[in-house]
Design a protein around this motif. Structure first.
Motif, PDB file in Angstrom:
ATOM      1  N   GLU A  56      13.702  -3.977  -8.171  1.00 43.95           N
ATOM      2  CA  GLU A  56      12.459  -3.801  -8.930  1.00 43.95           C
ATOM      3  C   GLU A  56      11.704  -5.121  -9.021  1.00 43.95           C
ATOM      4  O   GLU A  56      10.470  -5.159  -8.855  1.00 43.95           O
ATOM      5  N   ASP A  57      12.425  -6.222  -9.281  1.00 42.98           N
ATOM      6  CA  ASP A  57      11.781  -7.535  -9.354  1.00 42.98           C
ATOM      7  C   ASP A  57      11.111  -7.893  -8.034  1.00 42.98           C
ATOM      8  O   ASP A  57       9.986  -8.414  -8.007  1.00 42.98           O
ATOM      9  N   LEU A  58      11.811  -7.633  -6.920  1.00 44.22           N
ATOM     10  CA  LEU A  58      11.254  -7.932  -5.607  1.00 44.22           C
ATOM     11  C   LEU A  58      10.006  -7.097  -5.328  1.00 44.22           C
ATOM     12  O   LEU A  58       9.013  -7.599  -4.780  1.00 44.22           O
ATOM     13  N   ALA A  59      10.053  -5.827  -5.694  1.00 46.61           N
ATOM     14  CA  ALA A  59       8.902  -4.944  -5.477  1.00 46.61           C
ATOM     15  C   ALA A  59       7.685  -5.448  -6.260  1.00 46.61           C
ATOM     16  O   ALA A  59       6.554  -5.448  -5.739  1.00 46.61           O
ATOM     17  N   LYS A  60       7.896  -5.880  -7.495  1.00 42.13           N
ATOM     18  CA  LYS A  60       6.786  -6.393  -8.306  1.00 42.13           C
ATOM     19  C   LYS A  60       6.218  -7.684  -7.711  1.00 42.13           C
ATOM     20  O   LYS A  60       4.987  -7.867  -7.646  1.00 42.13           O
ATOM     21  N   ALA A  61       7.110  -8.564  -7.271  1.00 42.85           N
ATOM     22  CA  ALA A  61       6.658  -9.830  -6.689  1.00 42.85           C
ATOM     23  C   ALA A  61       5.918  -9.591  -5.378  1.00 42.85           C
ATOM     24  O   ALA A  61       4.880 -10.221  -5.109  1.00 42.85           O
TER      25      ALA A  61
ATOM     26  N   LYS B 244      -1.775  -2.881  -3.329  1.00 43.94           N
ATOM     27  CA  LYS B 244      -0.548  -3.098  -4.094  1.00 43.94           C
ATOM     28  C   LYS B 244       0.507  -2.041  -3.758  1.00 43.94           C
ATOM     29  O   LYS B 244       0.188  -0.969  -3.219  1.00 43.94           O
ATOM     30  N   ILE B 245       1.732  -2.362  -4.088  1.00 42.71           N
ATOM     31  CA  ILE B 245       2.834  -1.419  -3.919  1.00 42.71           C
ATOM     32  C   ILE B 245       2.913  -0.533  -5.162  1.00 42.71           C
ATOM     33  O   ILE B 245       2.896  -1.036  -6.298  1.00 42.71           O
ATOM     34  N   SER B 246       2.997   0.767  -4.968  1.00 45.79           N
ATOM     35  CA  SER B 246       3.206   1.693  -6.080  1.00 45.79           C
ATOM     36  C   SER B 246       4.708   1.776  -6.334  1.00 45.79           C
ATOM     37  O   SER B 246       5.471   2.183  -5.455  1.00 45.79           O
ATOM     38  N   ILE B 247       5.124   1.361  -7.515  1.00 48.35           N
ATOM     39  CA  ILE B 247       6.549   1.263  -7.838  1.00 48.35           C
ATOM     40  C   ILE B 247       6.930   2.351  -8.835  1.00 48.35           C
ATOM     41  O   ILE B 247       6.348   2.444  -9.921  1.00 48.35           O
ATOM     42  N   GLU B 248       7.928   3.156  -8.482  1.00 47.82           N
ATOM     43  CA  GLU B 248       8.454   4.153  -9.402  1.00 47.82           C
ATOM     44  C   GLU B 248       9.903   3.786  -9.710  1.00 47.82           C
ATOM     45  O   GLU B 248      10.741   3.745  -8.802  1.00 47.82           O
TER      46      GLU B 248
ATOM     47  N   GLY C  89       0.780  -1.220   0.000  1.00 49.43           N
ATOM     48  CA  GLY C  89       0.000   0.000   0.000  1.00 49.43           C
ATOM     49  C   GLY C  89       0.817   1.278   0.000  1.00 49.43           C
ATOM     50  O   GLY C  89       0.258   2.375   0.059  1.00 49.43           O
ATOM     51  N   LYS C  90       2.142   1.154  -0.096  1.00 51.76           N
ATOM     52  CA  LYS C  90       3.019   2.335  -0.050  1.00 51.76           C
ATOM     53  C   LYS C  90       3.760   2.491  -1.383  1.00 51.76           C
ATOM     54  O   LYS C  90       3.752   1.599  -2.229  1.00 51.76           O
ATOM     55  N   LYS C  91       4.419   3.620  -1.536  1.00 51.69           N
ATOM     56  CA  LYS C  91       5.177   3.897  -2.755  1.00 51.69           C
ATOM     57  C   LYS C  91       6.652   3.664  -2.515  1.00 51.69           C
ATOM     58  O   LYS C  91       7.233   4.145  -1.535  1.00 51.69           O
ATOM     59  N   ILE C  92       7.291   2.950  -3.435  1.00 54.10           N
ATOM     60  CA  ILE C  92       8.717   2.625  -3.330  1.00 54.10           C
ATOM     61  C   ILE C  92       9.438   3.115  -4.583  1.00 54.10           C
ATOM     62  O   ILE C  92       8.876   3.115  -5.682  1.00 54.10           O
ATOM     63  N   VAL C  93      10.677   3.550  -4.419  1.00 50.66           N
ATOM     64  CA  VAL C  93      11.515   3.944  -5.555  1.00 50.66           C
ATOM     65  C   VAL C  93      12.647   2.934  -5.720  1.00 50.66           C
ATOM     66  O   VAL C  93      13.249   2.497  -4.733  1.00 50.66           O
ATOM     67  N   VAL C  94      12.916   2.560  -6.968  1.00 46.97           N
ATOM     68  CA  VAL C  94      13.950   1.572  -7.270  1.00 46.97           C
ATOM     69  C   VAL C  94      14.624   1.943  -8.582  1.00 46.97           C
ATOM     70  O   VAL C  94      14.141   2.796  -9.330  1.00 46.97           O
ATOM     71  N   GLN C  95      15.728   1.271  -8.864  1.00 49.68           N
ATOM     72  CA  GLN C  95      16.362   1.411 -10.171  1.00 49.68           C
ATOM     73  C   GLN C  95      15.785   0.366 -11.115  1.00 49.68           C
ATOM     74  O   GLN C  95      15.561  -0.790 -10.731  1.00 49.68           O
ATOM     75  N   ARG C  96      15.553   0.771 -12.343  1.00 48.57           N
ATOM     76  CA  ARG C  96      14.942  -0.097 -13.346  1.00 48.57           C
ATOM     77  C   ARG C  96      15.837  -1.307 -13.667  1.00 48.57           C
ATOM     78  O   ARG C  96      17.051  -1.212 -13.719  1.00 48.57           O
ATOM     79  N   ALA C  97      15.180  -2.458 -13.871  1.00 55.53           N
ATOM     80  CA  ALA C  97      15.836  -3.705 -14.302  1.00 55.53           C
ATOM     81  C   ALA C  97      16.729  -4.311 -13.235  1.00 55.53           C
ATOM     82  O   ALA C  97      17.616  -5.098 -13.546  1.00 55.53           O
ATOM     83  N   THR C  98      16.515  -3.969 -11.989  1.00 59.77           N
ATOM     84  CA  THR C  98      17.318  -4.506 -10.886  1.00 59.77           C
ATOM     85  C   THR C  98      16.530  -5.551 -10.105  1.00 59.77           C
ATOM     86  O   THR C  98      15.307  -5.689 -10.257  1.00 59.77           O
TER      87      THR C  98
END
Length: 317
Positions: A194-199, A211-215, A182-191
């Protein structure tokens, strides 16, 4: 980063009958002598580098290894205040260069383009805190499961997990990935982050937690800037990178690491599938591990926890 060459001039002597012939021959011999200096240069270089003969001939001939890297991931690789490329990977590359008798030249690129650059032969290798995974080895897109390329071989040389970090003193209540629902997370693309945040977002949705809001950003510095400005609640990156940001950003006042690192996995140097460069790099890495230079480099950057006792080829899962 530079393996410096030692020049040696081969003297060429000849006896010519007439004075005029001596002048002409002397001029020609000086020219030939210059050519011999250039070809002899590599001979002296290789004789002083124990693993030079293991390199592919194309690299032996040019004396340079082109390295694709996202040079914005401190302390693994980044630009210092003078613009020089520094960090764990450049220091290790310097040490490898001494074993192999070549120069490693880092070229900046976005992380998600490095394997494409390797496949197109823009780079000889990619060294950029890249996790060795079976998907990358096999050329499979981790999101779609589809084949996207030939795949690569990895020379594993370090181990790192993934950490979460927040603004210092933010009191978000986040200590594990499940707390990010339910929170927003910032990550580097293709890392891996990012995979963990999506899973994790899928798990959150299934559990009815939101869901997690991923930027996602091209580089980790952009993600840190977004978090620092209040544009997200939490960020994620590799453990040594998160720890370095917490220690150095804003004089150590911007961020704090929360919870324990997860998903510990090997960093690998990526090379073309089946390239003999993999074995040469493995043997060179093993040599600097054995000599103690490897440990000194990691300790210099506060990354000794990720040290390995030997390099491996395709050890990721």
């Amino acid at each position: 980063m530079t393996a410096r060459t030692i020049r040696r001039t081969t003297a060429v002597k000849s006896r010519i009958a007439t004075a005029g012939a001596i002048v002409v021959a002397g001029s020609l011999l000086l020219t030939a002598c210059g050519d011999q200096t250039q070809s002899g240069e590599k001979s002296v270089e290789s004789s002083k580098a124990p693993l030079f003969d293991q390199l592919p001939k194309a690299i032996q001939d040019k004396g340079v290894v082109k390295v694709g890297s996202d040079i914005s991931y401190a302390p693994v690789e980044f630009k210092d205040k003078s613009g020089k490329t520094v960090g764990i990977d450049p220091d290790l590359a310097d040490a490898l260069g001494k074993q192999l008798g070549v120069t490693f030249e880092f070229e900046n690129g976005t992380f998600d383009s490095l394997l494409t650059g390797l496949r197109s032969k823009r780079y000889d290798m990619a060294m950029s805190a890249m996790t060795d995974t079976k998907d990358r080895q096999n050329g499979v897109d981790s999101d779609t499961g589809k084949k996207v390329g030939e795949g690569v071989d990895f020379v594993d040389y370090f181990t790192a997990g993934v950490s979460l970090y927040t603004k210092q003193g933010a009191k978000t209540g986040i200590t594990t990935w499940s707390d990010v629902c339910g929170k927003k997370i910032v990550v580097q693309r293709a890392t891996v982050s990012e995979d963990l945040a999506k899973a994790e977002s899928k798990k959150c949705t299934s559990a009815g937690k939101g869901k997690i809001s991923i930027e996602s950003f091209d580089n980790d510095q952009q993600a840190q800037t977004r978090l620092r400005s209040g544009g997200a609640v939490v960020g994620s990156s590799d453990a040594p990178v998160a720890a370095y940001a917490a220690k150095t950003s804003g004089g150590g006042k911007d961020f704090e690491v929360v919870g324990e690192q997860v998903e510990a996995a090997p960093y690998g140097i990526a090379v073309a599938k089946g390239s003999p460069l993999a074995k040469a790099l493995k043997d060179a890495m093993d040599a600097i591990i054995k000599s103690g230079e490897y440990a000194k480099i990691l300790d210099k950057w506060g990354a000794g926890e990720g040290a390995v006792t030997e390099a491996k080829i395709n050890g990721g899962s």
